[in-house]
Write a protein that holds these residues in place. Structure first.
Motif, PDB file in Angstrom:
ATOM      1  N   GLU A 323       0.695  -0.663   0.410  1.00  0.00           N
ATOM      2  CA  GLU A 323      -0.173  -0.168   0.407  1.00  0.00           C
ATOM      3  C   GLU A 323       1.107   1.553  -0.015  1.00  0.00           C
ATOM      4  OE1 GLU A 323      -4.346   1.200   1.790  1.00  0.00           O
ATOM      5  OE2 GLU A 323      -3.106   0.070   3.461  1.00  0.00           O
ATOM      6  N   VAL A 324       1.095   1.782  -0.934  1.00  0.00           N
ATOM      7  CA  VAL A 324       1.415   3.123  -1.557  1.00  0.00           C
ATOM      8  C   VAL A 324       0.718   4.142  -0.964  1.00  0.00           C
ATOM      9  CG1 VAL A 324       3.249   1.814  -2.378  1.00  0.00           C
ATOM     10  CG2 VAL A 324       1.399   2.967  -3.769  1.00  0.00           C
ATOM     11  N   ALA A 325      -0.566   4.429  -0.998  1.00  0.00           N
ATOM     12  CA  ALA A 325      -1.214   5.741  -0.449  1.00  0.00           C
ATOM     13  C   ALA A 325      -3.134   4.926   0.135  1.00  0.00           C
ATOM     14  CB  ALA A 325      -2.111   6.565  -1.301  1.00  0.00           C
ATOM     15  N   PRO A 326      -3.350   5.616   0.650  1.00  0.00           N
ATOM     16  CA  PRO A 326      -4.562   5.166   0.680  1.00  0.00           C
ATOM     17  C   PRO A 326      -5.362   3.966  -0.283  1.00  0.00           C
ATOM     18  CG  PRO A 326      -4.774   7.048   2.475  1.00  0.00           C
ATOM     19  CD  PRO A 326      -3.227   6.662   1.006  1.00  0.00           C
ATOM     20  N   GLY A 327      -4.967   2.974  -0.039  1.00  0.00           N
ATOM     21  CA  GLY A 327      -6.327   2.404  -1.002  1.00  0.00           C
ATOM     22  C   GLY A 327      -5.690   2.056  -1.778  1.00  0.00           C
ATOM     23  N   ILE A 328      -4.474   2.227  -2.110  1.00  0.00           N
ATOM     24  CA  ILE A 328      -3.830   2.514  -3.320  1.00  0.00           C
ATOM     25  C   ILE A 328      -2.014   1.129  -3.426  1.00  0.00           C
ATOM     26  CG2 ILE A 328      -2.575   3.477  -5.849  1.00  0.00           C
ATOM     27  CD1 ILE A 328      -4.496   5.786  -4.968  1.00  0.00           C
ATOM     28  N   TYR A 329      -1.664   0.448  -4.313  1.00  0.00           N
ATOM     29  CA  TYR A 329      -0.887  -0.117  -4.562  1.00  0.00           C
ATOM     30  C   TYR A 329       0.016  -1.043  -5.357  1.00  0.00           C
ATOM     31  CZ  TYR A 329      -4.118  -2.215   0.045  1.00  0.00           C
ATOM     32  OH  TYR A 329      -4.847  -2.233   1.282  1.00  0.00           O
ATOM     33  N   ASP A 330       1.063  -0.948  -4.994  1.00  0.00           N
ATOM     34  CA  ASP A 330       1.987  -1.070  -6.050  1.00  0.00           C
ATOM     35  C   ASP A 330       2.164  -2.782  -6.160  1.00  0.00           C
ATOM     36  OD1 ASP A 330       4.417  -1.878  -7.434  1.00  0.00           O
ATOM     37  OD2 ASP A 330       6.304   0.003  -6.357  1.00  0.00           O
ATOM     38  N   VAL A 331       2.022  -3.417  -6.843  1.00  0.00           N
ATOM     39  CA  VAL A 331       1.278  -4.620  -7.732  1.00  0.00           C
ATOM     40  C   VAL A 331       3.142  -5.187  -7.956  1.00  0.00           C
ATOM     41  CG1 VAL A 331       0.463  -6.863  -8.021  1.00  0.00           C
ATOM     42  CG2 VAL A 331      -0.326  -4.924  -7.110  1.00  0.00           C
ATOM     43  N   ASN A 332       3.363  -6.296  -7.107  1.00  0.00           N
ATOM     44  CA  ASN A 332       4.723  -6.731  -7.645  1.00  0.00           C
ATOM     45  C   ASN A 332       5.006  -8.389  -7.177  1.00  0.00           C
ATOM     46  OD1 ASN A 332       7.410  -6.685  -8.565  1.00  0.00           O
ATOM     47  ND2 ASN A 332       8.505  -6.628  -6.908  1.00  0.00           N
ATOM     48  N   ASN A 333       6.071  -8.792  -8.360  1.00  0.00           N
ATOM     49  CA  ASN A 333       6.104 -10.398  -8.385  1.00  0.00           C
ATOM     50  C   ASN A 333       6.090 -11.250  -7.285  1.00  0.00           C
ATOM     51  OD1 ASN A 333       6.366 -12.412 -10.352  1.00  0.00           O
ATOM     52  ND2 ASN A 333       8.031 -12.267  -9.344  1.00  0.00           N
ATOM     53  N   ARG A 334       5.582 -12.237  -7.142  1.00  0.00           N
ATOM     54  CA  ARG A 334       5.854 -13.011  -5.628  1.00  0.00           C
ATOM     55  C   ARG A 334       5.435 -14.416  -6.279  1.00  0.00           C
ATOM     56  NH1 ARG A 334       4.518 -11.291  -0.296  1.00  0.00           N
ATOM     57  NH2 ARG A 334       7.163 -10.569  -0.181  1.00  0.00           N
ATOM     58  N   ALA A 335       5.470 -15.726  -5.957  1.00  0.00           N
ATOM     59  CA  ALA A 335       5.031 -17.126  -6.081  1.00  0.00           C
ATOM     60  C   ALA A 335       5.483 -17.017  -7.769  1.00  0.00           C
ATOM     61  CB  ALA A 335       3.701 -17.505  -6.877  1.00  0.00           C
ATOM     62  N   LEU A 336       5.625 -18.765  -7.518  1.00  0.00           N
ATOM     63  CA  LEU A 336       6.567 -19.503  -8.880  1.00  0.00           C
ATOM     64  C   LEU A 336       5.465 -18.926  -9.797  1.00  0.00           C
ATOM     65  CD1 LEU A 336       7.698 -22.317  -9.740  1.00  0.00           C
ATOM     66  CD2 LEU A 336       5.354 -23.084  -9.422  1.00  0.00           C
ATOM     67  N   MET A 337       4.483 -18.347 -10.468  1.00  0.00           N
ATOM     68  CA  MET A 337       4.264 -17.713 -11.545  1.00  0.00           C
ATOM     69  C   MET A 337       2.929 -16.720 -11.244  1.00  0.00           C
ATOM     70  SD  MET A 337       1.534 -19.912 -14.271  1.00  0.00           S
ATOM     71  CE  MET A 337       2.393 -19.035 -16.268  1.00  0.00           C
ATOM     72  N   SER A 338       3.472 -16.151 -10.988  1.00  0.00           N
ATOM     73  CA  SER A 338       3.508 -14.383 -11.055  1.00  0.00           C
ATOM     74  C   SER A 338       3.127 -13.818 -12.076  1.00  0.00           C
ATOM     75  CB  SER A 338       3.792 -13.929  -9.390  1.00  0.00           C
ATOM     76  OG  SER A 338       3.346 -13.023  -8.973  1.00  0.00           O
ATOM     77  N   ILE A 339       3.404 -12.015 -12.177  1.00  0.00           N
ATOM     78  CA  ILE A 339       3.113 -11.466 -12.906  1.00  0.00           C
ATOM     79  C   ILE A 339       4.723 -10.985 -13.510  1.00  0.00           C
ATOM     80  CG2 ILE A 339       1.165  -9.474 -11.365  1.00  0.00           C
ATOM     81  CD1 ILE A 339       3.771  -7.842 -11.305  1.00  0.00           C
ATOM     82  N   ASP A 340       5.811 -11.085 -12.841  1.00  0.00           N
ATOM     83  CA  ASP A 340       6.958 -11.771 -14.239  1.00  0.00           C
ATOM     84  C   ASP A 340       6.415 -13.073 -15.164  1.00  0.00           C
ATOM     85  OD1 ASP A 340       8.120  -9.610 -12.530  1.00  0.00           O
ATOM     86  OD2 ASP A 340      10.223 -11.547 -11.988  1.00  0.00           O
TER      87      ASP A 340
END
Length: 595
Positions: A323-340
């Protein structure tokens, strides 16, 4: 103009006004004027790439009295690169390793719209207004381009370069601040792509096989990291799953041409009042079978007795949502098959622009399909609760409303190019150079910036491998996370990182695609560090200018450059004895006060 844009512009103005106080870095008007014509662009200092490093470089040159212009990279339509594109959970270990304009930018963004008790996270929507205000205040125009076509050199100096559109860009000093290093490459400057072989100075370089590279919280480099999921469609030796490749025939530590995986750092929300829902209709070209690995991963979690909602969730375990601002998120990679989009990046660095565009859109298609597979897929292995949770997430309304012609509004305009070309001048700044710093003199003098983050490389391949018992599984190869910077996690960075061989070019500086090994670049690539290097690049470029001639950038006096950086509150040294005492005293006071 909507209310958010108005507020962002106003807050950015306030931020830059704050930068003009006597005790903080100042933005001053250049004493020269750049020329922007219909066919020709001209300035003392030409910066290619409107990345954070490029913006800081141009503004720094203008602070020194030079005229400067920013020419956007091949696909840029707004300033700020990854900071305006979504990367807003700032990566650092010791924030006091950064000063000057880099620190000012991050602090102003966070103050204008971030999270309480987090001074260095921010709403990325504020980055464009801030960077526009910075460049306008400094008298630095920005011109968007479709990429560099050719470069003209005279006696090892760039005199002009040509854009694909036919426009000509002329200058006296040039800075390639792009993520790809296109100006550097087209000027004939030597570069590398991929991973050098492992050696004593870079033990985690090269092909990693199934070996564990995450060493910051335990674990050993001789351990394997294999997910016990079959990589085959039907039995051993059959066809591999989509997004899984056969392991290359390479020994451990061998050099190769693999680069880190790319992604889009999406700005997302689960607040209905802010949310722009992801489409329920499948994206063009969607094939649910291409996400079989994702479904097997979800199934494996449940077979282990891990219950969705109790033991794992989408926002905590399948992505890293900060969470980078109230209710707003920076979404990054995690897990075996994620956003990368693991494995799609290898051809990108040296591809022509048309091929790059296809690779760029392939990353977008992968990620849109990944979200759709979880939110609306029909596979029975998807927990119903997970589908409901993913549908609660969407892009943030009102973002990126003037996209590139090939993009849709709302989607991030910047692919996260974590690594592309790297300058090759023989320096090969290494993992050892970053880490063996306590009480040791740097291998090169002329320190102009500090790095302060782990050696953090995302995966380069997803491969089918066998464990010691001969059982098949899957490994995200090439991921490393290693401590750096010694006791205080500060790593000195010399000016030579950014300078080509003198016999190749004498008026070019490269603050992002620097002369580091793959392992060392995994630290230096962070945006705070690249902005600090950008400030050194801009000031060095201005200092190389004479009234009638231009000295070789390799001959800029380092003591004068270092003095200019320190005068603007730049950091070019490790932790002093006094700073160490002050830190320990602050720590004790916080303990006494319960902080």
């Amino acid at each position: 103009m909507d209310r958010r844009t108005f507020l962002a512009g106003g807050l950015a103005g306030t931020a830059l006004a704050a930068c003009q106080r006597d005790n903080e870095p100042r933005i001053v008007q250049s004493s020269r004027r750049p020329m922007v014509g219909r066919r020709t662009l001209r300035a003392d200092v030409v910066v290619y790439g409107a990345t954070p490093a490029g913006i800081v470089a141009a503004v720094s040159a203008a602070q020194m009295g030079a005229s400067a212009i920013i020419v956007g990279g091949w696909r840029e339509r707004q300033p700020g690169g990854m900071l305006s594109g979504g990367l807003s959970w700032t990566d650092y270990r010791d924030i006091d390793a950064f000063g000057g304009l880099a620190r000012a930018v991050i602090e102003r963004l966070a103050a204008a719209g971030g999270m309480p008790r987090n001074r260095y996270a921010f709403d990325p929507a504020l980055a464009v207004p801030l960077f526009e205000r910075m460049t306008t205040s400094a008298g630095v125009p920005m011109v968007w381009s479709d990429g560099v076509e050719d470069v003209k050199l005279v006696d090892r100096r760039i005199s002009e370069f040509f854009l694909q559109s036919g426009r000509i860009v002329r200058g006296r000093m040039f800075i390639d601040a792009s993520y790809e290093g296109d100006l550097m490459a087209r000027a004939g400057v030597a570069f590398k792509v991929g991973r050098e072989a492992a050696d004593a100075a870079n033990p985690l370089n090269g092909y990693r096989g199934a070996k564990n590279g995450h060493l910051v919280r335990g674990g050993r480099p001789d351990e394997d990291s294999i997910a016990p999921i079959s990589p085959f469609w039907n039995g051993e030796g059959g066809a591999l799953l989509p997004h899984v490749a056969a392991a290359p025939d390479l020994p451990l530590g061998a050099a190769d041409k693999a680069v880190q995986a790319y992604c889009f750092r999406l700005t997302m929300t689960n607040r209905p009042d802010l949310r722009q829902d992801l489409p329920a209709r499948a994206p063009d070209g969607y094939d649910e079978s291409r996400y079989e690995l994702l479904f097997r991963d979800l199934d494996a979690r449940q077979r282990k007795g891990r219950i969705y909602g109790r033991d794992w969730t989408f926002a905590r375990d399948l992505v890293k949502a900060d969470e980078v601002a109230p209710g707003i998120y920076d979404v990054n990679n995690r897990a075996l098959m994620s956003i990368d989009a693991v494995g799609l990046s290898h051809d990108y660095p040296q591809a022509d622009y048309a091929t790059r565009e296809k690779i760029w859109k392939a990353h977008e298609a992968y990620l849109r399909g990944w979200f759709h597979a979880m939110a609306y897929g029909r596979d029975p292995r998807i927990p119903p609760g997970l589908q409901r949770e993913v549908r609660e997430w969407g892009l943030v309304q009102g973002r990126h409303i003037h996209p590139h012609p090939n993009d849709l509004p709302g989607w991030s305009p910047q692919l996260y190019v974590r690594e592309a070309r790297r300058l090759d001048n023989g320096l090969n700044w290494s993992g050892r150079d970053l880490s063996d710093v306590d009480g040791a003199e740097p291998r090169r003098k002329g320190i102009v910036a500090m790095g302060s983050y782990w050696q953090d490389s995302h995966s380069t391949r997803r491969i089918a491998v066998q464990d010691g018992a001969g059982r098949w599984g899957i490994c995200n190869e090439g991921s490393i996370m290693l401590r750096t910077g010694g006791k205080y996690e500060r790593s000195p960075l010399p000016m030579d990182l950014m300078l080509p061989h003198r016999d190749q070019c004498t008026n070019l500086i490269v603050p992002f695609c620097v002369a580091a090994t793959h392992q060392a670049f995994a630290t230096i690539r962070m945006e705070l560090t690249s902005m600090a290097l950008g400030e050194a690049a801009g000031r060095a470029a201005a200092m190389a200018l004479g009234e009638d001639n231009v000295r070789d950038v390799q001959d800029v006096p380092m003591p004068e450059l270092q003095a200019a950086l320190v005068a603007n509150k730049g950091v070019i040294h490790g932790v002093s004895a006094f700073e160490d005492y002050r830190r320990r005293l602050k720590f004790r006071l916080n303990r006494m006060l319960g902080g």
